[in-house]
Design an enzyme around this catalytic site. Structure first.
Site, PDB file in Angstrom:
ATOM      1  N   HIS A   1       1.612  13.897  -2.262  1.00  0.00           N
ATOM      2  CA  HIS A   1       0.731  15.081  -2.711  1.00  0.00           C
ATOM      3  C   HIS A   1       1.959  16.364  -2.583  1.00  0.00           C
ATOM      4  O   HIS A   1       2.551  16.578  -1.514  1.00  0.00           O
ATOM      5  CB  HIS A   1      -0.210  15.522  -1.968  1.00  0.00           C
ATOM      6  CG  HIS A   1      -1.622  14.508  -1.739  1.00  0.00           C
ATOM      7  ND1 HIS A   1      -2.036  14.118  -3.310  1.00  0.00           N
ATOM      8  CD2 HIS A   1      -1.818  13.598  -0.894  1.00  0.00           C
ATOM      9  CE1 HIS A   1      -2.679  13.021  -2.951  1.00  0.00           C
ATOM     10  NE2 HIS A   1      -2.821  12.882  -1.521  1.00  0.00           N
TER      11      HIS A   1
ATOM     12  N   THR B   1      15.862 -22.209  14.457  1.00  0.00           N
ATOM     13  CA  THR B   1      15.958 -21.313  13.373  1.00  0.00           C
ATOM     14  C   THR B   1      17.434 -20.958  13.551  1.00  0.00           C
ATOM     15  O   THR B   1      18.051 -20.122  12.503  1.00  0.00           O
ATOM     16  CB  THR B   1      15.077 -20.064  14.096  1.00  0.00           C
ATOM     17  OG1 THR B   1      15.580 -19.464  15.073  1.00  0.00           O
ATOM     18  CG2 THR B   1      13.742 -20.205  14.145  1.00  0.00           C
TER      19      THR B   1
ATOM     20  N   GLN C   1      -4.361   5.756 -11.414  1.00  0.00           N
ATOM     21  CA  GLN C   1      -5.094   4.607 -11.562  1.00  0.00           C
ATOM     22  C   GLN C   1      -4.747   4.251 -13.070  1.00  0.00           C
ATOM     23  O   GLN C   1      -4.372   3.241 -13.323  1.00  0.00           O
ATOM     24  CB  GLN C   1      -6.629   4.750 -11.390  1.00  0.00           C
ATOM     25  CG  GLN C   1      -7.101   4.742  -9.849  1.00  0.00           C
ATOM     26  CD  GLN C   1      -6.991   6.060  -9.168  1.00  0.00           C
ATOM     27  OE1 GLN C   1      -6.487   6.998  -9.617  1.00  0.00           O
ATOM     28  NE2 GLN C   1      -8.126   5.984  -8.332  1.00  0.00           N
TER      29      GLN C   1
ATOM     30  N   ASN D   1       0.157   8.375  -3.555  1.00  0.00           N
ATOM     31  CA  ASN D   1       0.231   9.593  -4.362  1.00  0.00           C
ATOM     32  C   ASN D   1       0.730  10.825  -3.181  1.00  0.00           C
ATOM     33  O   ASN D   1      -0.016  11.111  -2.082  1.00  0.00           O
ATOM     34  CB  ASN D   1      -1.147   9.995  -4.638  1.00  0.00           C
ATOM     35  CG  ASN D   1      -1.350  11.138  -5.446  1.00  0.00           C
ATOM     36  OD1 ASN D   1      -0.403  11.630  -5.854  1.00  0.00           O
ATOM     37  ND2 ASN D   1      -2.563  11.413  -5.979  1.00  0.00           N
TER      38      ASN D   1
ATOM     39  N   LYS E   1      13.930 -18.105  10.044  1.00  0.00           N
ATOM     40  CA  LYS E   1      14.815 -16.658  10.617  1.00  0.00           C
ATOM     41  C   LYS E   1      14.363 -15.739   9.770  1.00  0.00           C
ATOM     42  O   LYS E   1      14.544 -15.788   8.504  1.00  0.00           O
ATOM     43  CB  LYS E   1      16.276 -17.084  10.476  1.00  0.00           C
ATOM     44  CG  LYS E   1      17.263 -16.432  11.402  1.00  0.00           C
ATOM     45  CD  LYS E   1      16.836 -16.920  12.935  1.00  0.00           C
ATOM     46  CE  LYS E   1      18.107 -17.040  13.804  1.00  0.00           C
ATOM     47  NZ  LYS E   1      17.777 -17.232  15.266  1.00  0.00           N
TER      48      LYS E   1
ATOM     49  N   ARG F   1      -0.610  19.287 -12.670  1.00  0.00           N
ATOM     50  CA  ARG F   1       0.024  18.944 -11.362  1.00  0.00           C
ATOM     51  C   ARG F   1       1.254  18.477 -11.188  1.00  0.00           C
ATOM     52  O   ARG F   1       1.731  17.784 -12.216  1.00  0.00           O
ATOM     53  CB  ARG F   1      -1.225  18.305 -10.392  1.00  0.00           C
ATOM     54  CG  ARG F   1      -1.329  16.791 -10.842  1.00  0.00           C
ATOM     55  CD  ARG F   1      -2.264  16.096  -9.918  1.00  0.00           C
ATOM     56  NE  ARG F   1      -2.258  14.669 -10.515  1.00  0.00           N
ATOM     57  CZ  ARG F   1      -2.965  13.689  -9.742  1.00  0.00           C
ATOM     58  NH1 ARG F   1      -3.620  14.021  -8.613  1.00  0.00           N
ATOM     59  NH2 ARG F   1      -3.081  12.581 -10.237  1.00  0.00           N
TER      60      ARG F   1
HETATM   61  O1  LIG Z   1      -4.704  10.076  -9.537  1.00  0.00           O
HETATM   62  C1  LIG Z   1      -5.514  10.549  -8.532  1.00  0.00           C
HETATM   63  N1  LIG Z   1      -6.197   9.369  -8.208  1.00  0.00           N
HETATM   64  C2  LIG Z   1      -7.486   9.612  -6.996  1.00  0.00           C
HETATM   65  O2  LIG Z   1      -7.992   8.672  -6.976  1.00  0.00           O
HETATM   66  C3  LIG Z   1      -7.055  10.842  -6.636  1.00  0.00           C
HETATM   67  N2  LIG Z   1      -7.608  11.516  -5.518  1.00  0.00           N
HETATM   68  C4  LIG Z   1      -7.198  12.438  -5.196  1.00  0.00           C
HETATM   69  O3  LIG Z   1      -7.846  13.436  -4.066  1.00  0.00           O
HETATM   70  N3  LIG Z   1      -6.184  12.764  -5.986  1.00  0.00           N
HETATM   71  C5  LIG Z   1      -6.178  11.858  -6.842  1.00  0.00           C
HETATM   72  N4  LIG Z   1      -5.413  11.634  -7.728  1.00  0.00           N
END
Ligand SMILES: O=c1[nH]c(=O)c2[nH]c(=O)[nH]c2[nH]1
Length: 293
Positions: free
Chosen positions: A254, A56, A226, A252, A11, A174
């Site tokens: 943006h 279930t 990363q 990410n 379930k 940024r």
């Molecule tokens: O921290 C980031 N890693 C990326 O691999 C990446 N690629 C991207 O276009 N912006 C970012 N920013």
């Protein structure tokens, strides 16, 4: 000749709420539980023999009964105890996969005092567990999910591949925003008793993972998603010695600068950037897993 190579059933989306009283002070826990069983159940698929099937509906009933009988916190312990019940009760069941989402109910503060029985939802953040309970041992993964964070400066991204496909400008300042999805996998526990012994470590690891995520995100001048997530993983491994690996999956999200020079020469890029366009997609998605040596 086809053969059944994998099967599990049970379930999903079992919503459970538990209210516990300590004098006048009440505590509440809201969970969504998924419980899927594996074992000697082939016949139910291949020859329509339902004799090995625990319905279930019965699995759902069991979840409610066990939520009454057992502690539901920490969710790692409840998942293990619930899974173990299915192994103890049904000899032909070999694995219970118990996944639990814990929904946030934070105690209200009224007139500066914690209220004894009123709560509010302060954010979408979730604590989750995925437990795989077998007679050989219990594998547990704990997670922190849906924690939306943003920093308006203190993030860079430069030095990446520049070629005929590149349009992105390097930046030393940024906006960085992501929805945190962090998971730490525990070393295999031999049995429920060993999970019970570690009960306090589950809450501590969750609190530590959250604190480390916030502190690293806020304080580091991030060179990339990363590099920042790798630092978080290393620190969580240090803070929770009973874990074997830590992983993150970070979108990410943006926020693009908008060039407004077309309007009376308004400066809104680089050091003058104030108004941004949040993007709903596409988004980067960066993942990693860091394992103890
Ligand atoms: O921290 C980031 N890693 C990326 O691999 C990446 N690629 C991207 O276009 N912006 C970012 N920013």
């Amino acid at each position: 000749m086809p053969r059944l190579s994998a099967a599990r059933y049970g379930k999903d989306n079992v919503r459970v709420f538990k209210r516990e009283k300590d004098g006048d002070v009440e505590t509440v826990t809201e969970l969504t539980v998924c419980c899927l069983l594996e074992g000697k159940i082939e016949e139910s698929y291949t020859v329509a023999d339902n004799s090995p099937v625990v319905a279930t509906d019965s699995i759902k009933n069991t979840i409610f009964i066990k939520a009454k009988e057992y502690p539901v916190n920490p969710i790692e312990l409840f998942a293990s105890m619930l899974g173990q019940h299915f192994l103890d009760k049904y000899p032909h069941i070999t694995v219970a996969n118990v996944d639990i989402i814990k929904h946030k109910w934070s105690r209200m503060v009224v007139d500066g005092k914690p209220h004894p029985h009123s709560f509010h939802r302060d954010g979408d953040e979730k604590r989750t567990v995925e437990a795989r309970v077998t007679r050989e041992g219990i594998d547990i993964k704990s997670s922190l999910k849906n924690l939306l964070v943003l920093k308006s400066t203190g993030s860079m991204f430069y030095g990446y591949v520049q070629d005929e496909f590149t349009t992105l400008k390097e930046t030393w300042d940024r906006i960085l925003s992501t929805d945190v999805d962090a998971t730490w996998a525990w070393k295999t526990f031999p049995n429920v008793a060993a999970v019970t012994e570690q009960a306090a470590a589950f809450d501590k690891a969750f609190d530590d993972a959250r604190t480390i995520t916030f502190k690293t995100f806020a304080e580091e001048n991030s060179p990339s998603v990363q590099a920042t997530m790798y630092k978080m993983c290393e620190q969580i491994l240090d803070a929770a010695p009973a874990t074997a690996s830590v992983s993150y999956a970070l979108p990410n999200k943006h926020y693009f600068e908008v060039d407004l020079a077309w309007h009376k020469g308004v400066q809104n890029t680089g050091k003058d950037a104030e108004v941004y366009a949040p993007q709903s997609g596409p988004n980067g998605l960066i993942k990693c897993e860091v394992t103890r040596d």
